[in-house]
Design an enzyme around this catalytic site. Sequence first.
Site, PDB file in Angstrom:
ATOM      1  N   GLU A  42      30.734  41.346  40.116  1.00 57.61           N
ATOM      2  CA  GLU A  42      31.935  42.090  40.488  1.00 57.61           C
ATOM      3  C   GLU A  42      32.371  42.870  39.267  1.00 57.61           C
ATOM      4  OE1 GLU A  42      33.831  38.960  43.739  1.00 57.61           O
ATOM      5  OE2 GLU A  42      35.061  39.647  42.069  1.00 57.61           O
TER       6      GLU A  42
ATOM      7  N   GLU B 212      47.008  40.424  39.281  1.00 59.18           N
ATOM      8  CA  GLU B 212      46.274  39.830  38.160  1.00 59.18           C
ATOM      9  C   GLU B 212      47.183  39.028  37.250  1.00 59.18           C
ATOM     10  OE1 GLU B 212      43.244  40.248  38.728  1.00 59.18           O
ATOM     11  OE2 GLU B 212      43.219  42.133  39.831  1.00 59.18           O
TER      12      GLU B 212
END
Lengths: 281, 406
Positions: free
Chosen positions: A51, A62
């Site tokens: 990824e 995040e």
Amino acid sequence: MTVARIDARFAKLKAEGRAAFIAYVMAGDPGIETSFDILKGLPAAGADLIELGFPFSDPMAEGVPIQKASLRSLKCGMTLAKTLGLVSRFREADQTTPLILMGYLNPVMSYGFARFAEDAAAAGVDGVIIVDCPPEEAGPLADALDETKVALIRLATPTTDDARLQVVVQRTSGFVYYVSVAGVTGANSAAAADISPAVQRVRKASGLPVAVGFGIRTPEQAAAVAKIADAAVVGSALVDEIAAELDRNLSAHEGVASKVLAKAVSLSSAVAAVTSAERIG
Amino acid sequence: MTLTPPANSWASYPDAEGRFGEFGGRYVAETLMPLVLELNRAYEAAKADPAFATELGGYMTHYVGRPSPLYFAERLTAHFGGAKIYFKRDELNHTGAHKINNCMGQILLAHRMGKTRIIAETGAGQHGVATATVCARFGLPCVVYMGATDVERQKPNVFRMNLLGAEVRPVTSGTGTLKDAMNEAMRDWVTNVSDTYYLIGTAAGPHPYPAMVRDFQSVIGTEARSQMLEAEGRLPDVVVACIGGGSNAIGLFHPFLADESVRMVGVEAAGHGIETGLHAASLTGGRPGVLHGNKTYLLQDQDGQIIDAHSISAGLDYPGIGPEHAFLHDTGRATYVSSTDAEALEGFKLCAELEGIIPALEPAHAIPRVGEIAREIGKGGIVLMNLCGRGDKDIFTVADALGRTI
């Protein structure tokens, strides 16, 4: 290749009776060339899939490690176009490791969905995960990606109930990403016992392999997930290696790639050591 | 002319998916999707329940202090020498700004939903103070995320929030301003999904926030419309409001949308000047994109990275704008102009010296444009401006800008 490359990889893993180790790194972190060194080294370090994050100024889902990675990447001038450039270079040497782009919608919208789908496929991107694009908003992007056979990979989470799961798995291919905890990346960890029923539920609803991510930091945690899911995703723990190395040696990037790849080896070895007899599903 | 606004086709927006034309929507992480859908159901149920409106109305009257007056700004009118200028006095609300209108609505909704913890973001601190206020009133713990830069320049409001029992968490991620505070609030919400209610302060974010905040703020325009009919026997020619995210402006505009004779003008913050790039004028200087759960006009670079806004007013210092304003802009129903930091300071001084009202720096941005419009439409015309906040919080910033020490 595109989505077919993801399918081929999971078919091969299934035949071998093992789970995948998926490594997440941020394109351009801590510099464009260093991140290319990391990227090209990941298959040999045991990454079954990759990824590759592309940076966004406001990464709302995040935790601190990937927020900082995003800022480091932007600081060295990384863009979505340059991220696709990295993928093209990666594909010169590797035709088999599936590569998934992961990030936020606005850079993709700014690039233009149709142009993005074409350029991503041409560069050798196999799938795309867009964190802030739930199924309800995904139509235009999904239409564009379908044209070029790039998979739009969906996220399922602990808040996704059975009814919602039916919505989530529509128009998805490749695999489903199960977010194992309600929270941001790199923060809390879920117990394998809690993840297992969810993985089976998602697998049944989607008919696709299920990768588990968020909160997997150690080889032990990765191995535990490998027993119950089709793939274990590790991101923040790899990205933290970059931050730690930069703290030790502020200016030079030498040694950063080898630290990240060594961490990837320790994680992938733990996943690969899980035997088919130990695995559920 | 009746007191009831005419049938409003604009009121059919947003659609079921939360869209105002191409703007709005629900661009959030999957973890939050069930939560925003649940919020939408709860809000629709509350809207349909007369007991909710009655309860809210009671607090609006006895706690917030509504209706706020409609005031003829006689000396400002004489100064500009044109149309009559009226102020809708929302700075007289409890806590000193329009923000409490929305907070009161949302805290009652949170209460109905059984949520036990409230989070909010704040820029200038007015929304943070209003949130801390309603949390104190209803006995709920409150965490307010505020950019570290804003904590520094809005100290009085930080102290007020602390006095009200709220925890103010300075946000240092990103650039430490309102957008980063909103990111951090979203991160909190995604982590505390079961007990936490996110009380968004502006008419932006994922559906149903833009519509819900608009509805709670529409009390401004609804009152002003009937007060104007009572005072002048007719509607204003132009309604004007400052715009950051746009909650006070949409609250003023929305009840007038179907009144075709009424022009509406939003005033964005031009910072050092649009041409310098240091501004907060998303409609004038931005383009459509996706941030914080909605599609709208954003300040962004070629790669789709969000550019920091700049304004002397922390409350306007946001690189986006509510999606309904993006829609009103594209359809031409409202026009959007801007004022620089320097113009806002001029407006601030004029209002204080001529009307005895120290305005917040946010509505001070509207005053220079109100003057131009008043001259343009001339005597016999009427301009209505929302004076959405008072300026006590800004005296340090203004003193600094004027080179004075307090």
